[in-house]
Design an enzyme around this catalytic site. Structure first.
Site, PDB file in Angstrom:
ATOM      1  N   LYS A  53       6.745 -10.548  -2.862  1.00 29.27           N
ATOM      2  CA  LYS A  53       6.603  -9.584  -3.733  1.00 29.27           C
ATOM      3  C   LYS A  53       6.446  -9.988  -5.202  1.00 29.27           C
ATOM      4  O   LYS A  53       7.010 -11.096  -5.254  1.00 29.27           O
ATOM      5  CB  LYS A  53       7.876  -8.420  -3.764  1.00 29.27           C
ATOM      6  CG  LYS A  53       7.804  -7.461  -4.869  1.00 29.27           C
ATOM      7  CD  LYS A  53       7.456  -6.039  -4.336  1.00 29.27           C
ATOM      8  CE  LYS A  53       7.220  -5.054  -5.442  1.00 29.27           C
ATOM      9  NZ  LYS A  53       6.055  -4.529  -5.564  1.00 29.27           N
ATOM     10  N   CYS A 138      -2.599  -4.884 -10.304  1.00 28.53           N
ATOM     11  CA  CYS A 138      -1.656  -3.801  -9.868  1.00 28.53           C
ATOM     12  C   CYS A 138      -2.063  -2.450 -10.423  1.00 28.53           C
ATOM     13  O   CYS A 138      -2.098  -2.489 -12.046  1.00 28.53           O
ATOM     14  CB  CYS A 138      -0.037  -4.134 -10.174  1.00 28.53           C
ATOM     15  SG  CYS A 138       0.891  -2.641  -9.223  1.00 28.53           S
ATOM     16  N   GLY A 252      -5.964  -2.682   4.849  1.00 27.79           N
ATOM     17  CA  GLY A 252      -6.144  -1.810   5.841  1.00 27.79           C
ATOM     18  C   GLY A 252      -6.477  -2.425   7.201  1.00 27.79           C
ATOM     19  O   GLY A 252      -6.585  -1.882   8.451  1.00 27.79           O
ATOM     20  N   THR A 274       0.362  -2.572   4.574  1.00 30.65           N
ATOM     21  CA  THR A 274       0.821  -1.448   5.141  1.00 30.65           C
ATOM     22  C   THR A 274       1.104  -1.161   6.797  1.00 30.65           C
ATOM     23  O   THR A 274       2.027  -0.807   7.238  1.00 30.65           O
ATOM     24  CB  THR A 274      -0.174  -0.178   4.738  1.00 30.65           C
ATOM     25  OG1 THR A 274      -0.413  -0.172   3.214  1.00 30.65           O
ATOM     26  CG2 THR A 274       0.409   1.117   5.156  1.00 30.65           C
TER      27      THR A 274
END
Ligand SMILES: Cc1cc2nc3c(=O)[nH]c(=O)nc-3n(C[C@H](O)[C@H](O)[C@H](O)COP(=O)(O)O)c2cc1C
Length: 315
Positions: A53, A138, A252, A274
């Site tokens: 992160k 971001c 994705g 994700t």
């Protein structure tokens, strides 16, 4: 078979701008945090690399809740790069990640050029870091971040400043929320980037009709997950055409077939964001699927199909 009748060795290993990965599957920065919970779940099994992160110079609180919401084939987040800051990363997180197996990349963020450079300087020399990923993309923070990633000159300035502070392989992470992604990628390359990673999330929102107001505390968030894959794939293709340095593709990806599409568009390696939320075992599934494809196609390395879909013809 080789000329000597030996079976040819098949290898998933790739060199991502000097970072030697056992396989081309990384954990993308963010969804994974600093990897502690995920490591308990899977032991980092079958990951070639992990990107932690975003780390800023001082701790960041992030955005007000709610910060995440589900969407059709994806999710929207507005975490706002909450993180404990450089000092805590070095003292509380890095020691347990050192030598964990996969190569370790640190994602860094800042509001100013000086802050970005400060984080890079603070990480320089810290044992166990294999590369940096500079997040200039971001969409969920008010200052910094995306402001640098939407203008080629600002991109050049921040990449040059960080380049001066580090000898580590430096990837620059781009935003899809731009008109000409090739121009931004070229600016990063000219300023000294060793690789480009993309895409970060696509800006979006949800309205809570019962409350008659935006669902996320920050109103806007970043869309990720399978819904964004066609956009990501096109941009990886465009960036691979625009620069000579390696590309790390993401957006994705949830299957070996998705991974192959990114490699055929020109990516050297891919990162999972994700997808790891709902299928922690995804790296093993992807690895098995890639090996099966290589066997079927008689490939020894993935470099044989890197960018193959672009062919000699310019589209
Ligand atoms: C909850 C969440 C947090 C994220 N945090 C970061 C971050 O700190 N730094 C960064 O560069 N990207 C961050 N991202 C973006 C991901 O690394 C990735 O670029 C994006 O989600 C697209 O990949 P995916 O569709 O596989 O999730 C975050 C994404 C999510 C969903």
């Amino acid at each position: 078979m080789s000329e000597q009748g030996q079976p040819l060795e098949v290898s998933l290993a790739v060199d991502l701008c000097g970072i030697k990965l056992d396989n081309p599957i990384l954990a993308a920065s963010g969804p994974f945090g600093y990897g502690h919970e995920y490591r308990e779940l899977t032991g980092f099994k079958d990951l070639g690399g992990i990107i932690v992160k975003g780390v800023s110079l001082e701790p960041w609180e992030g955005n007000p809740p709610p910060r995440v919401a589900e969407t059709a084939s994806g999710m929207l987040n507005a975490v706002g790069l909450q993180n404990p800051g450089l000092k805590s990363f070095l003292e509380d997180h890095l020691p347990s990640l050192r030598g964990a197996g996969p190569r370790l990349l640190v994602n860094l963020v800042g509001c100013t050029v000086e802050e970005y450079a400060g984080v890079a300087a603070g990480l320089e020399g810290a044992e166990g870091i294999d590369g940096l990923e500079l997040n200039i993309s971001c969409p969920n923070v008010k200052a910094g971040g995306i402001a640098f990633g939407t203008d080629p000159q600002a991109t050049g300035r921040v990449v040059s400043a960080v380049r001066q502070e580090t000898k580590l392989p430096l990837l620059v992470k781009l935003s899809p929320n731009v008109t000409d992604i090739g121009a931004i990628a070229r600016a990063a390359e000219e300023a000294g980037a060793d690789g480009i990673s993309l895409i970060n999330t696509i800006s979006g929102m949800i309205i809570d009709t019962a409350q008659k107001k935006p669902l996320l505390g920050n109103a806007f968030g970043g869309l990720s997950g399978p819904a964004i894959m066609p956009v990501a794939l096109k941009m990886v293709w465009q960036v691979a055409e625009a620069v000579k340095i390696p590309v790390l593709g993401m957006g994705g990806i949830v299957s070996a077939g998705d991974t192959l599409q990114f490699i055929m568009a020109g990516a050297r390696a891919v990162a999972l964001g994700t997808g790891l939320f709902y299928e922690p075992d995804l790296p093993s599934q992807l690895k098995a699927g890639l090996l099966e494809y290589m066997d079927k196609e008689g490939l020894r390395t993935l470099s044989e199909i890197e960018g193959v879909a672009r062919g000699p013809k310019k589209f």
